[in-house]
Scaffold this motif. Structure first.
Motif, PDB file in Angstrom:
ATOM      1  N   GLU A 190      31.635 -26.117 -25.608  1.00  0.00           N
ATOM      2  CA  GLU A 190      32.467 -26.918 -26.512  1.00  0.00           C
ATOM      3  C   GLU A 190      32.175 -26.574 -27.977  1.00  0.00           C
ATOM      4  O   GLU A 190      33.092 -26.468 -28.792  1.00  0.00           O
ATOM      5  N   GLY A 191      30.913 -26.391 -28.300  1.00  0.00           N
ATOM      6  CA  GLY A 191      30.529 -26.062 -29.671  1.00  0.00           C
ATOM      7  C   GLY A 191      31.028 -24.694 -30.093  1.00  0.00           C
ATOM      8  O   GLY A 191      31.530 -24.515 -31.210  1.00  0.00           O
ATOM      9  N   VAL A 192      30.906 -23.715 -29.215  1.00  0.00           N
ATOM     10  CA  VAL A 192      31.383 -22.361 -29.529  1.00  0.00           C
ATOM     11  C   VAL A 192      32.898 -22.380 -29.691  1.00  0.00           C
ATOM     12  O   VAL A 192      33.444 -21.790 -30.625  1.00  0.00           O
ATOM     13  N   SER A 193      33.582 -23.095 -28.813  1.00  0.00           N
ATOM     14  CA  SER A 193      35.042 -23.203 -28.914  1.00  0.00           C
ATOM     15  C   SER A 193      35.439 -23.875 -30.230  1.00  0.00           C
ATOM     16  O   SER A 193      36.373 -23.436 -30.907  1.00  0.00           O
ATOM     17  N   ARG A 194      34.730 -24.927 -30.607  1.00  0.00           N
ATOM     18  CA  ARG A 194      35.015 -25.639 -31.859  1.00  0.00           C
ATOM     19  C   ARG A 194      34.769 -24.736 -33.075  1.00  0.00           C
ATOM     20  O   ARG A 194      35.577 -24.693 -33.999  1.00  0.00           O
ATOM     21  N   ASP A 195      33.661 -23.999 -33.063  1.00  0.00           N
ATOM     22  CA  ASP A 195      33.282 -23.205 -34.227  1.00  0.00           C
ATOM     23  C   ASP A 195      34.031 -21.877 -34.339  1.00  0.00           C
ATOM     24  O   ASP A 195      34.299 -21.414 -35.438  1.00  0.00           O
ATOM     25  N   ALA A 237      37.776 -14.971 -24.696  1.00  0.00           N
ATOM     26  CA  ALA A 237      36.997 -14.414 -23.580  1.00  0.00           C
ATOM     27  C   ALA A 237      35.564 -14.048 -23.994  1.00  0.00           C
ATOM     28  O   ALA A 237      34.698 -13.866 -23.143  1.00  0.00           O
ATOM     29  N   ASP A 238      35.301 -13.961 -25.302  1.00  0.00           N
ATOM     30  CA  ASP A 238      33.961 -13.636 -25.806  1.00  0.00           C
ATOM     31  C   ASP A 238      33.075 -14.865 -25.957  1.00  0.00           C
ATOM     32  O   ASP A 238      31.885 -14.739 -26.255  1.00  0.00           O
ATOM     33  N   PHE A 239      33.630 -16.061 -25.779  1.00  0.00           N
ATOM     34  CA  PHE A 239      32.871 -17.275 -26.070  1.00  0.00           C
ATOM     35  C   PHE A 239      31.604 -17.403 -25.231  1.00  0.00           C
ATOM     36  O   PHE A 239      30.572 -17.849 -25.732  1.00  0.00           O
ATOM     37  N   ALA A 240      31.642 -17.028 -23.977  1.00  0.00           N
ATOM     38  CA  ALA A 240      30.432 -17.129 -23.143  1.00  0.00           C
ATOM     39  C   ALA A 240      29.347 -16.196 -23.661  1.00  0.00           C
ATOM     40  O   ALA A 240      28.164 -16.566 -23.706  1.00  0.00           O
ATOM     41  N   LEU A 241      29.729 -14.990 -24.082  1.00  0.00           N
ATOM     42  CA  LEU A 241      28.770 -14.055 -24.664  1.00  0.00           C
ATOM     43  C   LEU A 241      28.188 -14.626 -25.961  1.00  0.00           C
ATOM     44  O   LEU A 241      26.968 -14.602 -26.163  1.00  0.00           O
ATOM     45  N   LEU A 242      29.046 -15.163 -26.821  1.00  0.00           N
ATOM     46  CA  LEU A 242      28.564 -15.769 -28.069  1.00  0.00           C
ATOM     47  C   LEU A 242      27.617 -16.922 -27.778  1.00  0.00           C
ATOM     48  O   LEU A 242      26.583 -17.066 -28.447  1.00  0.00           O
ATOM     49  N   GLY A 268      36.891 -21.018 -32.170  1.00  0.00           N
ATOM     50  CA  GLY A 268      38.283 -21.109 -31.729  1.00  0.00           C
ATOM     51  C   GLY A 268      39.296 -20.981 -32.859  1.00  0.00           C
ATOM     52  O   GLY A 268      40.275 -20.232 -32.730  1.00  0.00           O
ATOM     53  N   PRO A 269      39.117 -21.684 -33.984  1.00  0.00           N
ATOM     54  CA  PRO A 269      40.096 -21.564 -35.065  1.00  0.00           C
ATOM     55  C   PRO A 269      40.282 -20.119 -35.540  1.00  0.00           C
ATOM     56  O   PRO A 269      41.397 -19.703 -35.855  1.00  0.00           O
ATOM     57  N   GLY A 270      39.230 -19.342 -35.552  1.00  0.00           N
ATOM     58  CA  GLY A 270      39.339 -17.938 -35.960  1.00  0.00           C
ATOM     59  C   GLY A 270      40.161 -17.123 -34.980  1.00  0.00           C
ATOM     60  O   GLY A 270      40.942 -16.259 -35.371  1.00  0.00           O
ATOM     61  N   THR A 271      40.003 -17.412 -33.691  1.00  0.00           N
ATOM     62  CA  THR A 271      40.766 -16.664 -32.687  1.00  0.00           C
ATOM     63  C   THR A 271      42.248 -16.997 -32.747  1.00  0.00           C
ATOM     64  O   THR A 271      43.079 -16.193 -32.340  1.00  0.00           O
ATOM     65  N   ARG A 272      42.567 -18.179 -33.268  1.00  0.00           N
ATOM     66  CA  ARG A 272      43.964 -18.617 -33.352  1.00  0.00           C
ATOM     67  C   ARG A 272      44.586 -18.358 -34.726  1.00  0.00           C
ATOM     68  O   ARG A 272      45.705 -18.771 -34.997  1.00  0.00           O
ATOM     69  N   GLY A 273      43.835 -17.704 -35.617  1.00  0.00           N
ATOM     70  CA  GLY A 273      44.364 -17.415 -36.943  1.00  0.00           C
ATOM     71  C   GLY A 273      44.399 -18.615 -37.863  1.00  0.00           C
ATOM     72  O   GLY A 273      45.102 -18.619 -38.878  1.00  0.00           O
ATOM     73  N   GLU A 274      43.613 -19.643 -37.558  1.00  0.00           N
ATOM     74  CA  GLU A 274      43.578 -20.865 -38.369  1.00  0.00           C
ATOM     75  C   GLU A 274      42.477 -20.837 -39.427  1.00  0.00           C
ATOM     76  O   GLU A 274      42.335 -21.791 -40.183  1.00  0.00           O
ATOM     77  N   GLU A 275      41.706 -19.775 -39.470  1.00  0.00           N
ATOM     78  CA  GLU A 275      40.622 -19.609 -40.443  1.00  0.00           C
ATOM     79  C   GLU A 275      40.942 -18.423 -41.327  1.00  0.00           C
ATOM     80  O   GLU A 275      41.528 -17.438 -40.863  1.00  0.00           O
ATOM     81  N   ALA A 276      40.531 -18.504 -42.563  1.00  0.00           N
ATOM     82  CA  ALA A 276      40.753 -17.389 -43.484  1.00  0.00           C
ATOM     83  C   ALA A 276      39.816 -16.218 -43.191  1.00  0.00           C
ATOM     84  O   ALA A 276      40.150 -15.073 -43.454  1.00  0.00           O
ATOM     85  N   GLY A 277      38.651 -16.503 -42.644  1.00  0.00           N
ATOM     86  CA  GLY A 277      37.656 -15.458 -42.407  1.00  0.00           C
ATOM     87  C   GLY A 277      37.855 -14.753 -41.079  1.00  0.00           C
ATOM     88  O   GLY A 277      38.725 -15.098 -40.282  1.00  0.00           O
ATOM     89  N   GLU A 278      37.008 -13.754 -40.872  1.00  0.00           N
ATOM     90  CA  GLU A 278      37.037 -12.954 -39.648  1.00  0.00           C
ATOM     91  C   GLU A 278      35.719 -13.131 -38.894  1.00  0.00           C
ATOM     92  O   GLU A 278      34.657 -13.113 -39.495  1.00  0.00           O
ATOM     93  N   ASP A 279      35.818 -13.278 -37.581  1.00  0.00           N
ATOM     94  CA  ASP A 279      34.663 -13.250 -36.690  1.00  0.00           C
ATOM     95  C   ASP A 279      34.801 -11.963 -35.897  1.00  0.00           C
ATOM     96  O   ASP A 279      35.759 -11.789 -35.141  1.00  0.00           O
ATOM     97  N   LEU A 280      33.851 -11.049 -36.070  1.00  0.00           N
ATOM     98  CA  LEU A 280      33.967  -9.708 -35.501  1.00  0.00           C
ATOM     99  C   LEU A 280      32.856  -9.431 -34.488  1.00  0.00           C
ATOM    100  O   LEU A 280      31.666  -9.599 -34.801  1.00  0.00           O
ATOM    101  N   LEU A 281      33.255  -9.014 -33.300  1.00  0.00           N
ATOM    102  CA  LEU A 281      32.309  -8.594 -32.279  1.00  0.00           C
ATOM    103  C   LEU A 281      32.036  -7.116 -32.506  1.00  0.00           C
ATOM    104  O   LEU A 281      32.957  -6.295 -32.449  1.00  0.00           O
ATOM    105  N   VAL A 282      30.792  -6.780 -32.793  1.00  0.00           N
ATOM    106  CA  VAL A 282      30.412  -5.405 -33.104  1.00  0.00           C
ATOM    107  C   VAL A 282      29.812  -4.756 -31.862  1.00  0.00           C
ATOM    108  O   VAL A 282      28.906  -5.311 -31.233  1.00  0.00           O
ATOM    109  N   SER A 283      30.338  -3.587 -31.525  1.00  0.00           N
ATOM    110  CA  SER A 283      29.816  -2.811 -30.404  1.00  0.00           C
ATOM    111  C   SER A 283      29.179  -1.536 -30.927  1.00  0.00           C
ATOM    112  O   SER A 283      29.635  -0.957 -31.915  1.00  0.00           O
ATOM    113  N   VAL A 284      28.135  -1.137 -30.269  1.00  0.00           N
ATOM    114  CA  VAL A 284      27.445   0.103 -30.603  1.00  0.00           C
ATOM    115  C   VAL A 284      27.484   0.973 -29.366  1.00  0.00           C
ATOM    116  O   VAL A 284      27.039   0.548 -28.293  1.00  0.00           O
TER     117      VAL A 284
END
Length: 184
Positions: free
Chosen positions: A38-43, A13-18, A45-61
């Motif tokens: 499509e590019g945001v989903s490709r880049d 759900a954050d992809f449009a914001l990204l 998406g794997p993190g949102t599905r647990g297919e990447e070792a790293g973390e993509d974090l949305l930071v709120s202030v």
């Protein structure tokens, strides 16, 4: 200075914001990503599905989304480990981060440094075997490596690495912060 910095994993759900953030000139300059849906989903998406070792974090202030942080163990990405390890010592368990502040009106005011400090503090508890956080930044991105310095990192090397944006020369500044117990 922000009252509350918090983060959570990116979700689809954050992809449009990204996508919007990645189109912003000050972000796109150093985060040369495809910002189409499509590019945001490709880049991301794997993190949102647990297919990447790293973390993509949305930071709120103060409850408002303001930044993105990526965090990962360097050794989980062999190419990055090899490239970085050719310049500086990369101990087992070391973590790296990448980040941007989305709103250009909020850059240059200490927000990036505050976010980096918060992520660093969390990294020591979330990655209990992490001895250091090592961050390569393209040398021309002075604001980024200075934010690291203000957050307590120190420069430990310089060398050529593949830049995120092909218009940049390969020279990178490498900064490191060590686990507080390791400094004693």
């Amino acid at each position: 200075m922000p009252e509350a910095i918090a983060w959570r994993p990116i979700v689809e759900a954050d992809f449009a914001l990204l996508s919007d953030w990645l189109t912003r000139p000050h972000v796109h300059r150093y985060w040369n990503h495809d910002f189409t849906p499509e590019g945001v989903s490709r880049d991301f998406g794997p993190g949102t599905r647990g297919e990447e070792a790293g973390e993509d974090l949305l930071v709120s202030v103060d409850g408002v989304p303001e930044a993105l942080v990526q965090r990962s163990r360097i050794e989980d990405y062999a190419e990055d480990f090899s490239e970085l390890g050719a310049i500086v010592d990369v101990p087992a368990g070391a973590v790296t981060i990448d980040y941007f502040v989305a709103d250009p009106a909020h850059t240059g005011r200490g927000l990036g440094t505050a976010v980096i400090r918060a992520i660093v503090a969390d990294t020591w508890s979330s990655y209990p075997d992490c001895p250091a956080i090592i961050v390569p930044v393209v040398a021309g991105n002075t604001a980024s490596w200075r934010a690291l310095e203000r957050a307590g990192f120190r420069r430990v090397g310089e060398g050529d690495m593949e830049p995120e944006n092909p218009i940049d020369p390969p020279l990178h500044v490498i900064s490191r912060i060590v686990r507080p117990e390791a400094r004693a």
